[in-house]
Motif scaffolding. Structure first.
Motif, short mmCIF file in Angstrom:
data_model
loop_
_atom_site.label_atom_id
_atom_site.label_comp_id
_atom_site.label_asym_id
_atom_site.label_seq_id
_atom_site.Cartn_x
_atom_site.Cartn_y
_atom_site.Cartn_z
N CYS A 163 21.48 8.06 -21.35
CA CYS A 163 21.44 7.10 -22.47
C CYS A 163 21.41 7.81 -23.82
CB CYS A 163 20.22 6.18 -22.32
SG CYS A 163 20.26 5.12 -20.87
N ASN B 24 22.08 11.09 -24.72
CA ASN B 24 23.25 11.91 -25.04
C ASN B 24 24.52 11.08 -25.16
OD1 ASN B 24 22.31 14.83 -25.03
ND2 ASN B 24 21.51 14.14 -23.07
N GLY B 25 24.61 10.00 -24.37
CA GLY B 25 25.75 9.10 -24.51
C GLY B 25 25.80 8.47 -25.89
N LEU B 26 24.63 8.03 -26.40
CA LEU B 26 24.57 7.46 -27.74
C LEU B 26 24.93 8.49 -28.80
CD1 LEU B 26 23.82 5.16 -29.70
CD2 LEU B 26 21.44 5.96 -29.57
N CYS C 193 26.90 11.08 -28.49
CA CYS C 193 28.36 11.29 -28.45
C CYS C 193 29.09 10.16 -29.17
CB CYS C 193 28.85 11.38 -27.00
SG CYS C 193 28.39 12.91 -26.15
N ILE C 194 28.68 8.92 -28.92
CA ILE C 194 29.33 7.76 -29.53
C ILE C 194 29.19 7.80 -31.05
CG2 ILE C 194 29.23 5.24 -29.77
CD1 ILE C 194 28.45 5.15 -26.79
N VAL C 195 28.01 8.14 -31.52
CA VAL C 195 27.76 8.19 -32.98
C VAL C 195 28.66 9.23 -33.63
CG1 VAL C 195 26.07 8.83 -34.73
CG2 VAL C 195 25.41 7.32 -32.86
N ILE D 221 31.50 10.43 -32.55
CA ILE D 221 32.90 10.03 -32.47
C ILE D 221 33.22 8.92 -33.46
CG2 ILE D 221 34.62 8.89 -30.99
CD1 ILE D 221 33.38 10.35 -28.62
N LYS D 222 32.35 7.93 -33.58
CA LYS D 222 32.66 6.73 -34.35
C LYS D 222 32.47 6.87 -35.85
CE LYS D 222 33.67 3.71 -31.04
NZ LYS D 222 34.95 2.95 -31.02
N PHE E 295 28.14 17.72 -30.62
CA PHE E 295 28.80 16.80 -29.69
C PHE E 295 29.02 17.47 -28.34
CE2 PHE E 295 32.72 15.42 -27.64
CZ PHE E 295 32.49 14.05 -27.51
N LEU F 71 27.60 16.25 -24.80
CA LEU F 71 28.49 16.00 -23.66
C LEU F 71 28.04 16.79 -22.43
CD1 LEU F 71 31.08 14.75 -22.49
CD2 LEU F 71 32.34 16.71 -23.42
N LEU G 277 26.68 3.09 -38.07
CA LEU G 277 27.30 2.58 -36.85
C LEU G 277 26.85 1.15 -36.54
CD1 LEU G 277 29.14 3.20 -34.41
CD2 LEU G 277 27.10 4.04 -33.22
#
Length: 320
Positions: free
Chosen positions: A21, A23-25, A27-29, A31-32, A45, A49, A300
């Motif tokens: 949860c 590290n996934g968040l 990565c999304i931040v 990227i976006k 990043f 990952l 975000l």
């Protein structure tokens, strides 16, 4: 599942879920949010990952039962060597260590040798460095694959020639060397930042009319604050890494030196458990200490729709 391993499996399951949860968040931040697209954040990043995949493997290894008996032929041998040996799990752990060293050296060049950094900080070099991190990390995790074999339908440990020498070399290359490099680098960065703050000095209370000195000082001070914030964040990440990794690595090192250590003891089990949280704690550190990440989170989720303060300095000079 053995009863004595149940607490460890529960702990690893919780850590795996948190790591996925968090590290996934992260990565999304990255990227976006556009202003997170800096060289430093490219390494962060990559760290997220690696830790995301490591947490996923940790979770799966906790919930997927080991076959009993193992499938015959190549299929069983692959499961034994790649999965039961925990090749992927330790591969991600070691790769995470090497990436942490890479981002530390990136900050070192940016702060201590800024002009040299401008020449070296190219897209090609960043991609090459990240590729080397992944390749070297999994190369140093190969040993567990050769220490297991299928015997009587079970995946069992086996002795390999010069295993102690390989074990010592791996411990030095995958922990002691990165630890020493990062420790020396952080000490040097601390000294450089202190000297930089002393040279900058306190800003004057009143600037002469029409003088641009105030703007220059503000920009320099803003750059120094951004660099200090990134440095402090990564320093905490390094401290957490040291706390999580040192006990298990020391035991592994002493075991390969011939010290009589019971690898089935509760103490060793605790040191193994301590390694796992290293991959899930970093996002929480960034959320608490990394100002740019907190601003990106607000952006975000719609709480802040403008480019944050100091973003120009971040995009142009990449202070992180």
């Amino acid at each position: 599942m053995a009863e004595q391993n149940l607490p460890l499996l529960i702990f690893q399951t919780i850590v795996g879920c948190l790591g996925i949860c968090g590290n996934g968040l992260l990565c999304i931040v990255i990227i976006k949010v556009h202003f997170m697209h800096t060289i430093t954040n490219a390494f962060i990043f990559n760290q997220a990952l690696i830790d995301f995949l490591g947490s996923l493997v940790l979770l799966l290894s906790s919930v997927i039962p080991i076959p009993d008996p193992f499938p015959p032929g190549a299929g069983g041998a692959l499961i034994c060597r790649l999965w039961v040996s925990q090749f992927f799990l330790w591969g991600f752990f070691v790769t995470s260590t090497f990436n942490l060293m890479a981002v530390t050296l990136e900050r070192y060049l940016a702060i201590v040798f800024p002009f040299k950094y401008q020449q070296l900080a190219t897209r090609r070099n960043v991609i090459l460095t990240i590729a080397c991190v992944w390749i070297s990390g999994f190369l140093f995790a190969l040993q567990p694959m050769f220490r297991v074999q299928i015997k009587n339908g079970e995946c069992k440990q086996k002795m390999i020639p010069y295993s102690e020498i390989f074990g010592i070399a791996i411990a030095i290359a995958s922990y002691f060397l990165p630890f020493t490099v990062m420790l020396v680098v952080y000490i040097h960065i601390t000294l450089v930042l202190k000297k930089g703050a002393a040279r900058l000095g306190p800003a004057p209370a009143v600037q002469p009319f029409g003088s641009g000195g105030g703007a220059v000082n503000d920009q320099r001070e803003s750059l120094m604050r951004a660099r200090r914030n990134t440095f402090k964040t990564l320093l905490i990440v390094f401290i957490v890494f040291t706390v999580c990794w040192t006990p298990n690595t020391v035991i592994f090192f002493l075991f390969n030196l011939g010290v009589n250590i019971n690898l089935n003891s509760p103490v060793h089990t605790v040191t193994v458990a301590m390694v796992a949280p290293n991959g899930c704690l970093n996002p929480f550190i960034y959320a608490i200490k990394y100002k740019q990440f907190r601003k990106a989170l607000k952006t975000l989720f719609g709480r802040q729709n403008q480019i944050p303060e100091n973003s120009l300095a971040t995009l142009t000079t990449n202070p992180g």
